[in-house]
Enzyme design. Structure first.
Site, PDB file in Angstrom:
ATOM      1  CG  ASP A 114      -2.215  -0.795   0.922  1.00  0.00           C
ATOM      2  OD1 ASP A 114      -2.219  -1.595  -0.036  1.00  0.00           O
ATOM      3  OD2 ASP A 114      -3.204  -0.623   1.662  1.00  0.00           O
TER       4      ASP A 114
ATOM      5  CG  ASN B 110      -7.930  -3.592  -2.705  1.00  0.00           C
ATOM      6  OD1 ASN B 110      -8.785  -2.716  -2.833  1.00  0.00           O
ATOM      7  ND2 ASN B 110      -8.195  -4.761  -2.141  1.00  0.00           N
TER       8      ASN B 110
ATOM      9  CG  ASP C 225      -9.224  -1.770   9.791  1.00  0.00           C
ATOM     10  OD1 ASP C 225     -10.163  -2.162   9.084  1.00  0.00           O
ATOM     11  OD2 ASP C 225      -8.495  -0.814   9.481  1.00  0.00           O
TER      12      ASP C 225
ATOM     13  CD  GLU D 246      -8.283  -3.982   2.636  1.00  0.00           C
ATOM     14  OE1 GLU D 246      -7.314  -3.257   2.909  1.00  0.00           O
ATOM     15  OE2 GLU D 246      -9.347  -3.947   3.305  1.00  0.00           O
TER      16      GLU D 246
ATOM     17  CG  HIS E 213      -4.220  -6.860   4.869  1.00  0.00           C
ATOM     18  ND1 HIS E 213      -3.759  -5.915   5.742  1.00  0.00           N
ATOM     19  CD2 HIS E 213      -5.392  -6.355   4.390  1.00  0.00           C
ATOM     20  CE1 HIS E 213      -4.589  -4.878   5.781  1.00  0.00           C
ATOM     21  NE2 HIS E 213      -5.592  -5.132   4.968  1.00  0.00           N
ATOM     22  NE  ARG E 214      -6.759  -4.458   8.764  1.00  0.00           N
ATOM     23  CZ  ARG E 214      -5.565  -4.105   9.235  1.00  0.00           C
ATOM     24  NH1 ARG E 214      -4.873  -4.955   9.970  1.00  0.00           N
ATOM     25  NH2 ARG E 214      -5.067  -2.909   8.971  1.00  0.00           N
TER      26      ARG E 214
ATOM     27  CE  LYS F  96      -5.168  -3.364   1.706  1.00  0.00           C
ATOM     28  NZ  LYS F  96      -5.000  -2.454   0.555  1.00  0.00           N
TER      29      LYS F  96
END
Length: 445
Positions: free
Chosen positions: A57, A101, A324, A352, A396-397, A427
């Protein structure tokens, strides 16, 4: 920035493990890194940025700024960067910009380019073209910008033309993404050379702590924003961005959540360094949620530590302040002693991936009973966590959250997890699985 970020195999197998303990130095915050890069670029003067996040990112933002004529340099292989500010006007007035993204990159940059004017095309990966941007574009076009959709209305890709930005007052909805308000706030000083600018929020504002990050960083770069609660924000005439000279990027508080949760599930103690009592990030309040679950939390100015030797307690929590990090709570709920309810998480659906749907799908693979609503999730843990192959949805999470299900807790044992497409962690945290392995005191590769 080193472009050769860590490369992972197609999947990673994590076997069950009893204990997690150790000390982790966090990578830089994504939210702070990309905001800082853009503010440094728009400022007068040169800014030295320390501890910038190394990730896909931030690389997207660095590449975009370079295409716009901003000169920056990296100090050898460190995360220290020098950015030469352009004084509020990008030298290059025509460019094609690929934004991957990265929501923290595309939205503020779109606002800045729309205000300054030029001829720019902006696009990203297919998922970016499914993430809404219509509220931001509407606010900018209503104020005199000229932005066209080149795909589906309301979504990237976009074409920005030379407009005639004139508005003293802008309005934007606050219930889809706080990044729209962040984008307008960061662009406002570019208009304030002519007159005051007020931005009004229509309806409720989600993810307020991310706006606090924006306002804090704008102040560090010399711009003060007057507030009327969470409903209106004014930048007075004549303010412009000035380099603070040197700025340090905090550790990423969202990333801290995985390790603090590991300490909660796996006993700990686990200490994260880079965030603490002095942090400007809202996600540090994830530690407070763990405390409600019965975890012992200790804090300093620049560190947080989690330790727990009793079963976790279920909670019912409004997660608007930690959107998040709340994903990590969904996995921690597998180890709690009842049903955990996470509320006010509608923003998960425009990230995402549709994270509400994705989390529900993967948690059910582990045996959990899930109730999924439009803006909430209830998690009833299974008697025994089941082994599973975890799809990560290029998010990613998802990969980082479900690594935690391999840990043994006080109520139930973790299970073998196969994490598919682990490369997605690049990311925000390319070295995640190496760092996670250090808590497990093993080498995964």
């Amino acid at each position: 920035m080193k472009t050769a970020l860590k490369t992972y195999p197609p999947f990673i197998d994590l076997h069950p493990l009893m204990k997690a303990e150790g000390r982790i130095r966090l990578p830089g915050s994504k939210s702070i890194s990309n905001r800082t890069l853009l503010l440094a670029a728009l400022s007068r003067g040169t800014t030295e940025i320390h501890d910038l996040l190394a990730s896909d990112d931030t690389l997207v933002m660095l590449n975009a700024l370079q295409k716009l004529g901003v000169h920056w340099s990296q100090c050898q292989d460190t995360q220290k960067y020098t950015v030469e500010g352009v004084g509020g006007k990008f030298p290059v007035l025509q460019a094609d910009l690929f934004m991957g993204n990265a929501g923290t990159a595309i939205r503020p940059l779109v606002a800045a380019l729309a205000v300054l004017g030029g001829n720019y095309t902006i696009h990203g990966v297919p998922r970016m073209h499914e993430r809404p941007i219509g509220d931001l574009v509407d606010a900018l076009n209503d104020a005199g910008a000229s932005i066209d959709y080149t795909g589906n209305a309301g979504y990237p890709p976009l074409h920005i033309h030379q407009g005639a930005f004139h508005a003293h007052r802008l309005q934007v909805r606050g219930n889809v993404s706080s990044q729209f308000l962040t984008a307008l706030l960061m662009a406002a000083p570019l208009v304030a050379q002519q007159h005051d600018v007020t931005i009004e929020v229509v309806g409720d504002l989600i993810s307020k702590p991310y706006i606090e990050i924006t306002l804090n960083l704008m102040e560090r770069f010399g711009v003060e924003v007057e507030r009327n609660g969470w409903q209106a924000f004014t930048v007075r005439h004549g303010q412009q961005y000035q380099s603070p000279g040197t700025i340090y990027v905090e550790g990423d508080a969202s990333s801290a959540s995985y390790f603090l949760a590991a300490g909660a599930i796996g006993g700990g103690p686990v200490r994260v360094e880079g965030v603490g009592n002095s942090s400007i990030q809202g996600d540090v309040r994830f530690a407070d949620a763990l405390a409600q679950m019965g975890v012992e939390i200790r804090k300093g100015d620049n560190w947080i530590e989690a330790e727990c030797h009793t079963p976790l307690q279920s909670i019912d929590l409004d997660c608007n302040h930690i959107p998040d990090a709340a994903m990590t709570l969904a996995v921690a709920a597998l180890y709690a002693n009842g049903t955990t309810t996470l509320r006010n998480i509608a923003s998960w659906r425009v990230k995402e991936t549709d994270r509400l749907s994705a989390m529900a799908t993967e948690l059910r693979k582990l045996g959990a009973t899930i109730e999924e609503g439009s803006d909430y999730m209830c998690i009833l843990p299974p008697t025994h966590i089941q082994s599973a192959e975890i799809a990560t949805y290029d998010d990613h999470r998802m990969a980082m959250c479900f690594s935690l299900a391999s840990l043994d807790g006080k109520l139930r044992r973790g299970a073998a997890m196969r994490i598919m497409e682990p490369q997605c962690v690049a990311k925000t945290f390319p070295e995640y699985f190496d760092v996670f392995a250090s808590l497990r005191h093993e080498d995964l590769f």
